[in-house]
Every structure is written in structure tokens, then in C-alpha cells.
Design a protein around this motif. Sequence first.
Motif, PDB file in Angstrom:
ATOM      1  N   ARG A 155       0.651  -1.228  -0.026  1.00  0.00           N
ATOM      2  CA  ARG A 155       0.020   0.050  -0.052  1.00  0.00           C
ATOM      3  C   ARG A 155       0.891   1.305  -0.067  1.00  0.00           C
ATOM      4  NH1 ARG A 155      -5.125   1.658   3.606  1.00  0.00           N
ATOM      5  NH2 ARG A 155      -3.873   0.363   5.239  1.00  0.00           N
ATOM      6  N   GLY A 156       2.000   1.016   0.871  1.00  0.00           N
ATOM      7  CA  GLY A 156       2.850   2.351   0.782  1.00  0.00           C
ATOM      8  C   GLY A 156       3.410   2.697  -0.586  1.00  0.00           C
TER       9      GLY A 156
ATOM     10  N   LEU B  85       1.207   4.240  -2.800  1.00  0.00           N
ATOM     11  CA  LEU B  85       0.818   5.715  -2.798  1.00  0.00           C
ATOM     12  C   LEU B  85       1.833   6.744  -3.268  1.00  0.00           C
ATOM     13  CD1 LEU B  85      -0.399   5.684   0.936  1.00  0.00           C
ATOM     14  CD2 LEU B  85      -1.655   5.879  -0.845  1.00  0.00           C
ATOM     15  N   LYS B  86       2.736   5.975  -3.302  1.00  0.00           N
ATOM     16  CA  LYS B  86       3.949   6.881  -3.878  1.00  0.00           C
ATOM     17  C   LYS B  86       3.713   7.806  -5.171  1.00  0.00           C
ATOM     18  CE  LYS B  86       7.257   4.433  -1.454  1.00  0.00           C
ATOM     19  NZ  LYS B  86       7.933   2.971  -1.633  1.00  0.00           N
TER      20      LYS B  86
ATOM     21  N   SER C  56      -8.094   3.431   6.292  1.00  0.00           N
ATOM     22  CA  SER C  56      -7.184   3.290   7.466  1.00  0.00           C
ATOM     23  C   SER C  56      -8.040   3.492   8.767  1.00  0.00           C
ATOM     24  CB  SER C  56      -6.220   4.410   7.308  1.00  0.00           C
ATOM     25  OG  SER C  56      -5.539   4.542   6.292  1.00  0.00           O
TER      26      SER C  56
ATOM     27  N   ASN D  16       0.911   6.295   9.215  1.00  0.00           N
ATOM     28  CA  ASN D  16      -0.146   6.685   8.261  1.00  0.00           C
ATOM     29  C   ASN D  16       0.018   5.647   7.162  1.00  0.00           C
ATOM     30  OD1 ASN D  16      -1.046   8.998   9.625  1.00  0.00           O
ATOM     31  ND2 ASN D  16       0.381  10.325   8.701  1.00  0.00           N
ATOM     32  N   SER D  17       1.249   5.089   6.924  1.00  0.00           N
ATOM     33  CA  SER D  17       0.964   4.103   5.637  1.00  0.00           C
ATOM     34  C   SER D  17       0.917   2.770   6.062  1.00  0.00           C
ATOM     35  CB  SER D  17       2.383   3.994   4.878  1.00  0.00           C
ATOM     36  OG  SER D  17       3.441   3.749   5.822  1.00  0.00           O
TER      37      SER D  17
ATOM     38  N   GLU E 237       2.146   0.761   8.285  1.00  0.00           N
ATOM     39  CA  GLU E 237       3.199  -0.168   8.354  1.00  0.00           C
ATOM     40  C   GLU E 237       3.667  -0.878   9.754  1.00  0.00           C
ATOM     41  OE1 GLU E 237       6.724   0.485   5.495  1.00  0.00           O
ATOM     42  OE2 GLU E 237       5.729   2.338   5.612  1.00  0.00           O
TER      43      GLU E 237
ATOM     44  N   SER F  19      -3.977  -4.022  -1.724  1.00  0.00           N
ATOM     45  CA  SER F  19      -3.266  -2.742  -0.739  1.00  0.00           C
ATOM     46  C   SER F  19      -4.064  -2.684   0.641  1.00  0.00           C
ATOM     47  CB  SER F  19      -3.349  -1.656  -1.540  1.00  0.00           C
ATOM     48  OG  SER F  19      -4.899  -1.489  -1.920  1.00  0.00           O
TER      49      SER F  19
END
Lengths: 386, 196
Positions: free
Chosen positions: A66-67, A70-71, A92, A117-118, A120, B19
Motif C-alpha cells: 500500500r505504501g 501511494l507513492k 485506514s 499513516n502508511s 506499516e 493494498s
Amino acid sequence: MNPLTPDHEFEETTMNTSAAQPSIPGIDPQALERFVETLRAAAPQPSTEFQERLALRLSAKVAKRRGSLLKPLFRTPLRTAAAVVLTIVVASGAVLAVNSILRQMIGYDAGLNAVFNSDEGTQLNLSQTIGDYTLTLEWAYADSNRVTVAYTIGGWDKLPTQFPGFQHYQHDLELTEGGVLVPMTFGSTDDGQVVTSSVFTFNRSGMAPPDDGLLDLRFTANLSGWNVISTAEYDPRISNTETTPLDVSFAIDFTLPLEGSVRILDTAQSATDQNITVTLRRVMVTASQTRVVVCLVPPDPQRQWAMIPYLTTDGTEVPGGGGMDFITGVGEAAGEICNVFAYNAAMYDYQGEWSLEIRELVGFGSGGGNDQQRIAGSWRFDFVVP
Amino acid sequence: MPEDAEANRERDLIQQARSNPDAFRELYDRYCKRVYGYVAARIPAQADADDVAADIFLSVVKHLHRLNNHHQQSFATWVFTIARNAIANYYRRAGWVESQLSLEDDLLADDQQLVEVALAARETAAELRSLVDSLPRRRREIIILRYFSGLRNHEIAEVLQIDEHTVASNLSRGLQQLYQQYTMLQSNSVKDRSSL
């Protein structure tokens, strides 16, 4: 129909155990159905521990994906980006379940804030109650540089009246397979003497990653109350408090996926000023923290030398600095002493140039805080982390 | 849940699971025991079965984004194809050959011998697994995929790359064979007890 010919089709069934079974001539249908149930029940089963550990490991991988998904956000048009951000906030929701004080404390640390937030980190929500006190381990995160736990301790309103205050005087985080992690930073607050919320970070740099990417950990906390001791005269050198253990010792075992991604620069860049040579030895960048190891041959070996660093990327100071420790095992062969600086910032995805400038050297003598030798200068290093 | 709704739910989960850890967890919960049942029935050493099952799911996470390109293939078929390849790689790496690999598909082992093998196992589940182990290779794999992993005939056919009729006939024969051996085992057990 002859069940032994290829034309015989079993009725399609799912795992539903009540599904009808085909008939086979010579076998009572009910007996066959019972047999099929027994056969299904004979399937090898994974242990609960295996299932949970693998689930943790996989969830960490998905969160990491997911991180990475998002990039590209920042390269999309603003409208699209806004829509995606909205989706992320909704997705989230579970993560935002950490109590608001802990969330605020995590937010003070730029690196932790980014990994939180990501998604992890890991939502733990593990509680242990001993007497009137409850420890709840809410959230934790681990990468190659550090391990952080966020937790609350409740029940302080039940503290015996002879204690005007309390503290949880000892916390440890140890790997179940052996090895206590060294504490780095600790932050704690309370909501009016009932619940304390704490975020505690431990150093795990220099440790090999576990084979399966999971850390088996034990968090312990011992509680105590404190009293003010009456003294005839005020003496700032003597503590006027006395702690008394409350006989409350928490121990919670848990498993944490390790975010194993790390970028490392091993180098020996040197810079000289004031006839003193300073050498940059190592930079280690993880998702939540950057650690920089810098060494020097001490101008006065009788003193303990610390350096004042200024780390920038693209002309902007890297946030989250201020953590410094002495490190051994790096530059002794060259007669050096070494400092390691920790920056709690999410710099893992930064691909550009870094610049480190040491602006001052401070040598501490044995005569207390004021016994310092300070040497101003500029020792500068420009580098890229592969 | 009706079958269509179930299929739609699974499609949604697959989309989200790329995700969203929660969606992946749900998908994982649906398949963990099914995949493990297949792997552990093929790889008797538990530690090795654990490792291979973990590798399968890590591979699923890694390649989940590719599944979109395989509209013809169900998720179950895709996962069990990965699982089958992982098991084959395990035996290839180890340089081992599965005990029944040399048996021809149509070769029926001696019933009495199978019963003796199974008698050594004390638990019903172990006895049954022992009987399943003794089936000819292809039949054994079909029985495992159907009853330990819950695949449908057409999914088994796709995973094993054989036609559905072969699956059906092997299931029928395999089930009949297992039933008869198991019944014989049970009646022997009763006789043994009554003779004591």
C-alpha cells in the motif's frame, strides 16, 4: 449411472459439509456421506500459531505494498489525488483506533508518523490486568533501526494514598530468542492521574533480521509509587523522592513483523578543519529513521567527544534529529571515537544528495557539565545513499 | 451466502487485498486451511509443510496484482496452481521423489497391505490420511484437492491440467477405494476388540 465411467459426474460442492454426495452402487448413500465428512475432517490442519504468524507477516507485506502504491500520488492531478486520499483515510479506519493521546505522541515523531499513516505498524491491542492496573499494548512498529511500542497503563486512581505520585520505573523490551533492546527515547503523558499513555523506542540497529521477518518480543513494565522525602536542608545533588515498587510486573509477549527494507552507505569520507579530521563512516536509512555514524581522532583523549551535526537534503534540514549516542566497534582501529546520530524522519524513498556538516566538537571532561572544550569549525560531507 | 454473491464478494476481496491488509486477511482466512490441507497432505514433514505454505502465500501477495490479467482463471485455481508448483519445487530442490510417484495411475495397491499400513495409525484422521497417501499418485492428488481443499471438479481439472471427466472418474474410484478400505479397517478393529 455407472460411477466408474468417466461420464459419472460428482455433483459440484463447496466446502459446505452438508452438501449432497454422489451415490456409488453398493454403498449406502448415508454411510457414504458420513464417510466423506470423516474424510474432510481428516485434512491436515495448520496450527493456530502458524496461521497467526503467517497472517502477520503477510499483512505487513500488503501494508508495504500500500505504501508503494501511494507513492505515485504526488504525480497525479490534484483532483485525483484528493479522491485517493479520501479512500486512504477510509481504508485506514482501523489504524486510527489508537487512542488520541498516543496518536498525537506518534505524530511528534516524523518517522513514526509516516509509518503509522502508511499502515506499516501493527495494531496489537493486547492487555494485561494485575490488581487495579491494566497495561494495554496498543501499537508497535519495527524496522532495522528501531522498535517502538505505544501503550497505556490505567488504574493510577487506585494508587495507595501514601503515594502522591507514581511512575512505571522500569520497562524492558527483549527478544524472546535472547537480547534486551537498548532504550532510545521515551515519551509519556497522563489524563489526570488515571491513565498514562507512553511511546517508547528501542534501538535495534546492528541486529540481523530474523529469518521469517518476525520479531518475537516480550515487553515488561514494573510499577512503583513515589514519596517526597523531607530533608532538613534543600540539596539539589540529593533526590528528594523515594520510589516504592507496587508489586505489579507486567509482561506481554507479542510478535511483530520487521519492516526489513534498509539502504546503507558504508564509506570513509574524511574532512579536516582546525587540524582535526572527522570521518563519515556509515549512513543507514530505514522507513522511520536515518542513522549516521561519524568518527574523529579525539584532539584530547582524556575527554569524551561529541559532535554537533547539521544534516540536510536539498538545502532543508532533515527533521527529527537530536538523538546522539556513542558507538563502539567502528573506528577503534584508526584510533577514533564515534558518534551515531539518529534522525526520526521518513527518508527511505529520498534518492537525492545528502549533506552533513559537523559544526562544533564538544569534549566533556570529568569535572561535570561545565567542564567542556568546544571547537567550532566546518567538517562537511556530501554523499548519496545507494 | 448464495454462490453468486459469494463469487462477487471474493472478486471484491481480491481487488482490495492488493493494498488493504484487512481484505487480504479475509481472503487469507478463506484459503489458509484449504491450502495448508493440500500442502501438508503432500509434504509429511510439518516444518517443511509450514515453510512451503508460507512461501505460497508470500507468492500470492507478490503476484496478486497480476491476477487481473487472468479473467478466465478463478482465484482458487490460481492459488492452487501456485501451491502445486511450490510443492513440485520443494521435491525438486530436495532431490526427493514422492513415495507414490512411481506408481502408475491405474495401479491399485494391495488392499490388505494398505489396511496394514493404516492399522499402524492410531487416530481416525491419521488412518484416513494414511489410506489417502497409499492411493495412486494422480488419484491421491485429486482426492486431496477435492476433500482436503474443497476445490470443485473443474477447478481441479484446471490445476492439474487434465479434463474434467478424468477428475470425476478418479474421484469416484478413489472414494470407493477409500470407503472400502476404511470400512474393512473399522470392522477389523471391531473384531480385534471383541476377541480381547
